[in-house]
Design a protein around this motif. Structure first.
Motif, PDB file in Angstrom:
ATOM      1  N   PHE A  53       0.840  -1.202   0.000  1.00 14.68           N
ATOM      2  CA  PHE A  53       0.000   0.000   0.000  1.00 14.68           C
ATOM      3  C   PHE A  53       0.874   1.251   0.000  1.00 14.68           C
ATOM      4  N   THR A  54       0.273   2.337  -0.403  1.00 10.72           N
ATOM      5  CA  THR A  54       0.909   3.654  -0.355  1.00 10.72           C
ATOM      6  C   THR A  54       0.131   4.528   0.622  1.00 10.72           C
ATOM      7  N   THR A  55       0.855   5.133   1.551  1.00 12.31           N
ATOM      8  CA  THR A  55       0.206   5.930   2.591  1.00 12.31           C
ATOM      9  C   THR A  55       0.044   7.371   2.144  1.00 12.31           C
ATOM     10  N   LYS A  56      -1.152   7.881   2.262  1.00 12.12           N
ATOM     11  CA  LYS A  56      -1.437   9.300   2.029  1.00 12.12           C
ATOM     12  C   LYS A  56      -1.791   9.924   3.379  1.00 12.12           C
ATOM     13  N   TYR A  57      -0.806  10.595   3.980  1.00  9.61           N
ATOM     14  CA  TYR A  57      -1.011  11.190   5.293  1.00  9.61           C
ATOM     15  C   TYR A  57      -1.992  12.353   5.214  1.00  9.61           C
ATOM     16  N   SER A  58      -2.668  12.588   6.322  1.00  9.20           N
ATOM     17  CA  SER A  58      -3.624  13.691   6.381  1.00  9.20           C
ATOM     18  C   SER A  58      -2.883  15.003   6.619  1.00  9.20           C
ATOM     19  N   PRO A  59      -3.550  16.155   6.461  1.00  8.29           N
ATOM     20  CA  PRO A  59      -2.894  17.449   6.700  1.00  8.29           C
ATOM     21  C   PRO A  59      -2.323  17.547   8.110  1.00  8.29           C
ATOM     22  N   ALA A  60      -1.222  18.262   8.230  1.00  7.76           N
ATOM     23  CA  ALA A  60      -0.544  18.387   9.529  1.00  7.76           C
ATOM     24  C   ALA A  60      -1.427  19.067  10.565  1.00  7.76           C
ATOM     25  N   SER A  61      -2.386  19.871  10.126  1.00  4.48           N
ATOM     26  CA  SER A  61      -3.256  20.582  11.068  1.00  4.48           C
ATOM     27  C   SER A  61      -4.080  19.623  11.924  1.00  4.48           C
ATOM     28  N   ASN A  62      -4.381  18.438  11.399  1.00  2.00           N
ATOM     29  CA  ASN A  62      -5.140  17.454  12.177  1.00  2.00           C
ATOM     30  C   ASN A  62      -4.374  16.985  13.409  1.00  2.00           C
ATOM     31  N   CYS A  63      -3.055  17.000  13.328  1.00  2.00           N
ATOM     32  CA  CYS A  63      -2.233  16.602  14.472  1.00  2.00           C
ATOM     33  C   CYS A  63      -1.728  17.806  15.264  1.00  2.00           C
ATOM     34  N   ASP A  64      -1.602  18.965  14.593  1.00  2.00           N
ATOM     35  CA  ASP A  64      -1.134  20.160  15.289  1.00  2.00           C
ATOM     36  C   ASP A  64      -2.177  20.679  16.278  1.00  2.00           C
ATOM     37  N   PHE A  65      -3.446  20.603  15.892  1.00  2.00           N
ATOM     38  CA  PHE A  65      -4.506  21.141  16.741  1.00  2.00           C
ATOM     39  C   PHE A  65      -4.530  20.501  18.131  1.00  2.00           C
ATOM     40  N   PRO A  66      -4.519  19.163  18.254  1.00  2.00           N
ATOM     41  CA  PRO A  66      -4.525  18.579  19.598  1.00  2.00           C
ATOM     42  C   PRO A  66      -3.309  18.976  20.433  1.00  2.00           C
ATOM     43  N   ILE A  67      -2.140  19.008  19.804  1.00  2.00           N
ATOM     44  CA  ILE A  67      -0.928  19.328  20.554  1.00  2.00           C
ATOM     45  C   ILE A  67      -0.960  20.775  21.041  1.00  2.00           C
ATOM     46  N   TYR A  68      -1.306  21.721  20.157  1.00  2.00           N
ATOM     47  CA  TYR A  68      -1.365  23.126  20.550  1.00  2.00           C
ATOM     48  C   TYR A  68      -2.422  23.357  21.624  1.00  2.00           C
ATOM     49  N   LEU A  69      -3.563  22.702  21.477  1.00  2.00           N
ATOM     50  CA  LEU A  69      -4.636  22.877  22.458  1.00  2.00           C
ATOM     51  C   LEU A  69      -4.197  22.411  23.836  1.00  2.00           C
ATOM     52  N   PHE A  70      -3.599  21.238  23.911  1.00  2.00           N
ATOM     53  CA  PHE A  70      -3.239  20.698  25.214  1.00  2.00           C
ATOM     54  C   PHE A  70      -2.035  21.408  25.813  1.00  2.00           C
TER      55      PHE A  70
END
Length: 225
Positions: A53-70
């Motif tokens: 398979f080939t991985t298509k990662y989601s936008p970085a904002s999906n992971c940045d939001f939880p980290i910045y919030l917490f």
């Protein structure tokens, strides 16, 4: 004795800091495994045989939001207010009126916003993790995320890397996120009770003032006669 209501709120603020730290560390480590790419909500393009398979990662904002919030909402903000409340709690040993002199509404509104954002973050993590695990189960190699742990993958550049225990880390961050939401919900409930306490206290003080004034007026009338 210190004010127990204020003490409980202080403990919850510090508890939020600790839980948020667990979320940030576990989620950050799982993200570093994939070279900083965001795995939640990622899609996989499987070949016809279902073994590659080939991985298509989601936008970085999906992971940045939880980290910045917490980091900013559940660690820095909660830590600052927790220290402020801890000092006020200590001072209540000498002055029981301190909790009724502190600002309540501004912090209550901020806490409500933080609680809503934590709820959004918890839903994002749960749905995002479920989405990528569903993608992994579409092929013939893995039945889900748990089978994909500690496996050798190839990234988009052709470099090999080990997935480690990314799913366990993601699960820890997800559970901690929901626990953090519960802490903030209790904090909101205590905030409502505190607002009602302050209103009742001010009402009692207002009645006492009128009672004193009434007594003075009555004494003045008797002196006049």
């Amino acid at each position: 004795m210190v004010d127990l209501h204020l003490l409980l709120q202080t403990i919850l603020y510090f508890a939020s800091c600790l839980i948020a730290l667990v979320v940030c560390v576990s989620f950050g480590v799982s993200r570093s495994i994939f070279s900083g790419n965001c795995l939640i909500y990622a899609s996989l393009d499987w070949n016809l045989k279902g073994d590659q398979f080939t991985t298509k990662y989601s936008p970085a904002s999906n992971c940045d939001f939880p980290i910045y919030l917490f980091v900013f909402g559940c660690i820095l903000y909660a830590l600052g207010i927790g220290l402020y409340n801890a000092y006020a709690t200590y001072k209540t040993r000498q002055d029981k009126s301190i909790p009724f002199q502190m600002w309540v509404w501004p912090f209550f509104l901020i806490n409500t916003i933080v609680t809503f954002l934590v709820l959004v973050c918890a839903c994002m993590l749960s749905v995002g993790i479920s989405a990528v695990c569903s993608e992994l189960s579409k092929g013939k190699i893995y039945k889900g995320c748990s089978d994909a742990q500690d496996q050798d993958w190839t990234d988009a550049n052709g470099d090999n890397f080990n997935t480690g225990y990314f799913y366990n880390l993601l699960e820890v961050s997800e559970v901690a996120c929901w626990c953090c939401l519960c802490v903030w919900l209790v904090q909101i409930g205590l905030g409502v009770i505190r607002i009602l306490r302050n209103r009742r206290m001010r009402s009692n003080l207002y009645k006492d003032e009128h009672h004193d004034k009434a007594a003075i007026t009555e004494s003045a009338k008797q002196a006049k006669f």
